[in-house]
Design an enzyme around this catalytic site. Structure first.
Site, short mmCIF file in Angstrom:
data_model
loop_
_atom_site.label_atom_id
_atom_site.label_comp_id
_atom_site.label_asym_id
_atom_site.label_seq_id
_atom_site.Cartn_x
_atom_site.Cartn_y
_atom_site.Cartn_z
CG HIS A 253 78.26 84.98 16.99
ND1 HIS A 253 78.08 86.31 16.71
CD2 HIS A 253 77.20 84.34 16.45
CE1 HIS A 253 76.96 86.47 16.04
NE2 HIS A 253 76.40 85.29 15.87
CG HIS A 380 70.62 78.82 14.62
ND1 HIS A 380 71.97 78.96 14.37
CD2 HIS A 380 70.07 80.04 14.39
CE1 HIS A 380 72.23 80.20 14.02
NE2 HIS A 380 71.09 80.88 14.02
#
Length: 403
Positions: A253, A380
Site C-alpha cells: 500500500h 493490478h
C-alpha cells in the site's frame, strides 16, 4: 542487471494481453449477464459461476476498458460494455440508490454499502468513458454522487468506510484502503473528463492522509482508524493474518500510494507530491523487501519485522507501476523496477497462462488457493502494465537507464 524485456513496450504489451486472455472469453456470463470472475489461478477453470462481487465486476470493466484504450483485442470493447450493463442494473439498488456488494447471479446476497465498492464503480465508469464507450459518463456521475453524498466527510476531508443497506447506520470504522482507492478513482474521473473538481478532491484526500495523518506514525501509513480518525493501533492485533484488514504496515500500500501521488503530480504542481511519493516508495522497499528470499512481505512492524511474511501478487504489480512512474524523475528507481519484475516473472506469473498468482509463501511456494467470491480479476497487473506502457509512450527512453 541488463535492460529486461519489461522495459520495452512489446514486453509490457505481451504481459498485459496475457492477463486479458486468461479471463476472456470464460469470464463473460452470457446467461445472466456480468462476469464469471472466479477462475482458478493455476488451471483456469471456473470454480464459482454464480457469485457476482461488486469489486470484481468493476475491476473487470476497468481491465477491458484499458484493453480498448491500449488498442488491445477488438473484443475488449464488447466485454467492457457487457460488464457495464450488469453494473448499472443488477448491482444498482434504485430504491436506496447504492451498489449492492454481492449477488447470487442477479439476486442480492449482501447489500452493505462499502465506500471501497463505490470507488471501484466510479473507476469503472471513468475508464469506460475514457475509452469512448456510451454509458460510462452516466455511471461515473452516479457513483461520484453517492460517494460525495453518503461517504465524504467534509470536516475530515476523507471518506467513511461503510453503511447499512438503507444508509441508516454508518460504521464507526475508518480506513485507508477505501480512501486510497477512492483517490485512484478520482484521478481516473479527472483524466476521463478533464474536470478539475475531481483533482481538487483527490489532492484533499492525498494531503490529509499521506501528510497530516502520517505525522503521527513517523511518516508511515497506518491502515485503521476510529470514527474521529484517530489511529487505531490495536485494530485486529489478535488476528495478524486477517485477509483484508490485518494489523501492521503494508509495504504494497505504501507503493500504491506512491504511485497515486505521482499520477496526481501530473495534474498539480505541488512539489510535495513527488517528494512524498519517493519517501513512501523508499519506505515500502526498505521495510518490506525480503533480503533472503526476495519479494515484498504482506505486513510488517514499523521496524520492518514481518508480521505476515507471505508475498502477494498485487503488492509487486503496484510497486512495478510506482517504480516505472518514479523513474521519470530519478533513473535509480529502475533498479527496483527490474528487481520487482525479476522476482515476479520467476515466482508470481503463471508460466502456463501468464496470469498472476494471488499470494506465495515467504519461500515462494504456492499455498492452496483461496476460492472465495472476492477476487481481483487481473486488475493490478493490467493497470500497472498499462501505466508502464504509458511511460514509454510519453518518452521511449524513460525506462532506459542510459536514455
Amino acid at each position: 542487471m541488463e535492460t529486461n524485456v519489461y522495459r520495452t513496450r512489446e514486453g509490457l504489451r505481451h504481459a498485459f494481453r496475457d492477463v486479458l486472455n486468461f479471463y476472456y472469453p470464460d469470464c463473460l456470463d452470457t446467461r445472466v449477464g456480468g462476469y464469471v470472475a472466479q477462475l482458478d489461478e493455476r488451471a483456469g477453470y471456473v470454480y464459482d459461476s454464480r457469485s457476482k462481487h461488486l469489486v470484481a465486476t468493476a475491476r473487470a470493466i476497468n481491465n477491458f476498458s484499458l484493453g480498448t484504450l491500449a488498442d488491445g483485442p477488438e473484443w475488449c470493447r464488447h466485454a467492457a460494455e457487457h460488464g457495464l450493463r450488469f453494473l448499472s442494473t443488477a448491482h444498482w439498488d434504485p430504491e436506496h440508490e447504492g451498489y449492492d456488494w454481492l449477488l447470487d447471479e442477479r439476486a442480492p446476497v449482501d447489500r452493505t454499502r462499502f465506500c471501497y465498492g463505490h470507488a471501484f464503480a466510479l473507476l469503472a465508469g471513468a475508464r469506460v468513458h475514457q475509452a469512448g464507450i456510451p454509458g460510462g459518463r452516466a455511471e461515473l456521475d452516479r457513483a461520484f454522487s453517492v460517494l460525495e453524498k453518503r461517504f465524504f466527510e467534509p470536516e475530515r476531508g476523507l471518506y467513511a468506510d461503510r453503511a447499512s443497506p438503507d444508509w441508516a447506520e454508518l460504521s464507526p470504522y475508518r480506513g485507508a484502503n477505501a480512501n486510497m482507492h477512492t483517490l485512484e478513482a478520482l484521478l481516473a474521473a479527472g483524466e476521463a473528463t478533464g474536470e478539475e473538481r475531481f483533482f481538487e478532491r483527490a489532492i484533499e484526500v492525498a494531503e490529509r492522509f499521506t501528510r497530516e495523518l502520517a505525522t503521527e506514525t513517523d511518516g508511515l501509513l497506518w491502515e485503521h482508524y476510529t470514527e474521529s480518525w484517530k489511529h487505531d493501533l490495536s485494530y485486529n492485533e489478535d488476528e495478524p493474518d486477517h485477509q483484508f484488514r490485518p494489523p501492521g504496515y503494508q509495504p504494497g500500500h505504501h507503493a500504491e500510494w506512491a504511485k497515486l501521488l505521482i499520477l496526481l503530480a501530473e495534474h498539480r504542481e505541488e512539489d510535495w507530491l513527488t517528494e512524498r511519493a519517493m519517501e513512501l516508495f523508499d519506505s515500502a522497499m526498505e521495510l518490506g523487501w525480503d533480503g533472503n528470499h526476495g519479494g515484498l512481505y504482506y505486513t510488517v512492524e514499523a521496524s520492518g519485522e514481518p508480521i505476515v511474511d507471505e508475498k502477494y501478487g498485487w503488492a509487486h504489480t503496484e510497486a512495478i507501476g510506482a517504480s516505472a512512474l518514479l523513474a521519470r524523475y530519478d533513473s535509480s528507481y529502475l533498479e527496483w523496477y527490474d528487481r520487482l519484475w525479476e522476482y515476479s516473472a520467476e515466482h508470481l506469473i503463471n508460466p502456463r497462462y501468464g496470469n498472476w498468482y494471488e499470494r506465495l509463501t515467504r519461500e515462494g511456494e504456492l499455498p492452496e488457493p483461496d476460492h472465495g467470491p472476492a477476487v481481483e480479476p487481473g486488475y493490478h497487473p493490467i493497470t500497472n502494465c498499462w501505466l508502464a506502457m504509458g511511460v514509454l509512450e510519453d518518452d521511449p527512453t524513460a525506462l532506459d537507464a542510459d536514455g
